[in-house]
Enzyme design. Structure first.
Site, mmCIF file in Angstrom:
data_model
loop_
_atom_site.group_PDB
_atom_site.id
_atom_site.type_symbol
_atom_site.label_atom_id
_atom_site.label_comp_id
_atom_site.label_asym_id
_atom_site.label_seq_id
_atom_site.Cartn_x
_atom_site.Cartn_y
_atom_site.Cartn_z
ATOM 1 N N HIS A 253 27.631 -35.355 35.502
ATOM 2 C CA HIS A 253 26.910 -34.334 36.256
ATOM 3 C C HIS A 253 26.316 -33.269 35.323
ATOM 4 O O HIS A 253 27.030 -32.642 34.544
ATOM 5 C CB HIS A 253 27.868 -33.676 37.249
ATOM 6 N N TYR B 265 30.207 -29.886 44.495
ATOM 7 C CA TYR B 265 29.558 -29.343 45.691
ATOM 8 C C TYR B 265 30.589 -28.744 46.644
ATOM 9 O O TYR B 265 31.427 -29.452 47.199
ATOM 10 C CB TYR B 265 28.762 -30.424 46.421
#
Length: 310
Positions: A123, A56
C-alpha cells in the site's frame, strides 16, 4: 458489463469495480447496514472485483466488508487488500517489514472471513523505503503466493515513477499488477505515459478514484483535499459546464475512466446502494467525446497538476 483481464493473472474483472474505503468511514460517516447493502448491490449487478485495506478506517473497512462477504459465494468476486499502511486510535502507521506483511495478510483474511486473498498489494509505496519494498516486502508476499495464501501480488502508489523503480529492481513476474489513483481522470491522464511500460512487463493496470478524491463531483471538493486551489476552481467550472449540458461531471468522469481497454478496471467507492447503481449506469453509457473535449479545454491550464499524498 465489460470484463477485462488484469495483466496475465487470469482474473477477468468488471470494468468498474468496488473500492471499500468508504466502508471505513474514510470520506463520510456511514450506517453499517447500508454499506453492506452497497456491497451486495455491486456484486448482484455484475461487479466482481472488490478492493480494501486494513488502513481504511483503521481496520473498520475490512471488518464491515467481511460482514458483507459472509453472505456472498466466494466464487462471485475477486478480493484485493493491502499491507504496509495501518493505523490505530486515529494515528496512521507504516510498517513494510516482511514479518508485519505476512502477519497482516492472515489478520486481513480473518477480518474478511476468507481463506485466501486474490490480490495482495503493498500500500502506497511512496511512504516506504523502496529498497525495503524490493528486498523484503515483495519477497515476503511472493512466499505467500507460492504457498497459495495469496494468488497474485501488486503495488499501489500515487507517484508513477516509483512503480518503474520497483518493477525494474525485482525479478520478472514478482509484480503482477499496479494500482494507480488520480492519474487517469478528466484532469490528469498521466497514467497513459506508463501503459506501454506496464504492458511490456505483462503487468495489469488498475485505476482508482475516477472522481479525483471528490474533486470531480457536484458535491464539491472536501475540505481536506490536497489539490491546488487553482485546480479546484477549474473543477468547479467544469462541473458547472457539464450541468449546463444536462449531465453531471460524475457521469463523464466514470465514462472516461472505463473507456480505455488497456486499463483493466476503475475503482470507485460509496456506501450508498443507489450510487452503486448510478455509477454502473455511468460506466455503461457511451463516452460523450464532444463534452469530453470541452471539459479538457477547461482543465487545460491545470491539466496533470498533481499533489503530494498524505
Amino acid at each position: 458489463m465489460q470484463y477485462r483481464e488484469i495483466g496475465k493473472t487470469g482474473m477477468k474483472v468488471s470494468a468498474i469495480s468496488f473500492g471499500a474505503s468508504s466502508l471505513g468511514g474514510v470520506f463520510h460517516s456511514l450506517k453499517e447496514e447500508t454499506g453492506i447493502e452497497a456491497v451486495h448491490t455491486a456484486v448482484d449487478n455484475g461487479i466482481n472485483f472488490i478492493d480494501v485495506s486494513p488502513y481504511y478506517g483503521h481496520l473498520k473497512a475490512e471488518v464491515v466488508l467481511g460482514k458483507a462477504l459472509k453472505n456472498i459465494d466466494r466464487s462471485r468476486y475477486y478480493l484485493s487488500t493491502k499491507v504496509g499502511r495501518y493505523g490505530q486510535d486515529g494515528v496512521n502507521t507504516w510498517d513494510y517489514s516482511a514479518r508485519k506483511a505476512k502477519e497482516s495478510v492472515y489478520e486481513s483474511m480473518e477480518r474478511l472471513h476468507v481463506d485466501y486473498i486474490d490480490l495482495i498489494n503493498i500500500h502506497d509505496i511512496e511512504f516506504a523505503d523502496l529498497e525495503q519494498v524490493c528486498n523484503e516486502t515483495l519477497p515476503a508476499l511472493v512466499d505467500l503466493r507460492r504457498e497459495g495464501v495469496v494468488k497474485h501480488v501488486g503495488i499501489t502508489n500515487l507517484n508513477l515513477r516509483h512503480f518503474h523503480y520497483v518493477i525494474d529492481h525485482v525479478p520478472a513476474g514478482t509484480v503482477e499488477s499496479v494500482l494507480s489513483f488520480c492519474h487517469y481522470t478528466l484532469n490528469d491522464d498521466a497514467l497513459v505515459d506508463s501503459l506501454d511500460y506496464f504492458e511490456s512487463k505483462e503487468i495489469g493496470v488498475i485505476n482508482a478514484s475516477p472522481f479525483s478524491m471528490g474533486l470531480l463531483t457536484e458535491r464539491g471538493v472536501p475540505d481536506w483535499h490536497p489539490a491546488p486551489e487553482a485546480l479546484k476552481r477549474l473543477a468547479q467550472k467544469a462541473t458547472a459546464y457539464c450541468k449546463s449540458k444536462g449531465t453531471s461531471i460524475e457521469a463523464l468522469a466514470v465514462a472516461f475512466s472505463v473507456n480505455n481497454p488497456r486499463i483493466a478496471t476503475t475503482l470507485f467507492s460509496t456506501t450508498n446502494p443507489e450510487n452503486v447503481l448510478k455509477t454502473i449506469r455511468y460506466a455503461e453509457t457511451p463516452l460523450n467525446e464532444e463534452l469530453l473535449a470541452e471539459v479538457k479545454r477547461i482543465f487545460e491550464p491545470g491539466f496533470r497538476d498533481t499533489w503530494v499524498n498524505s
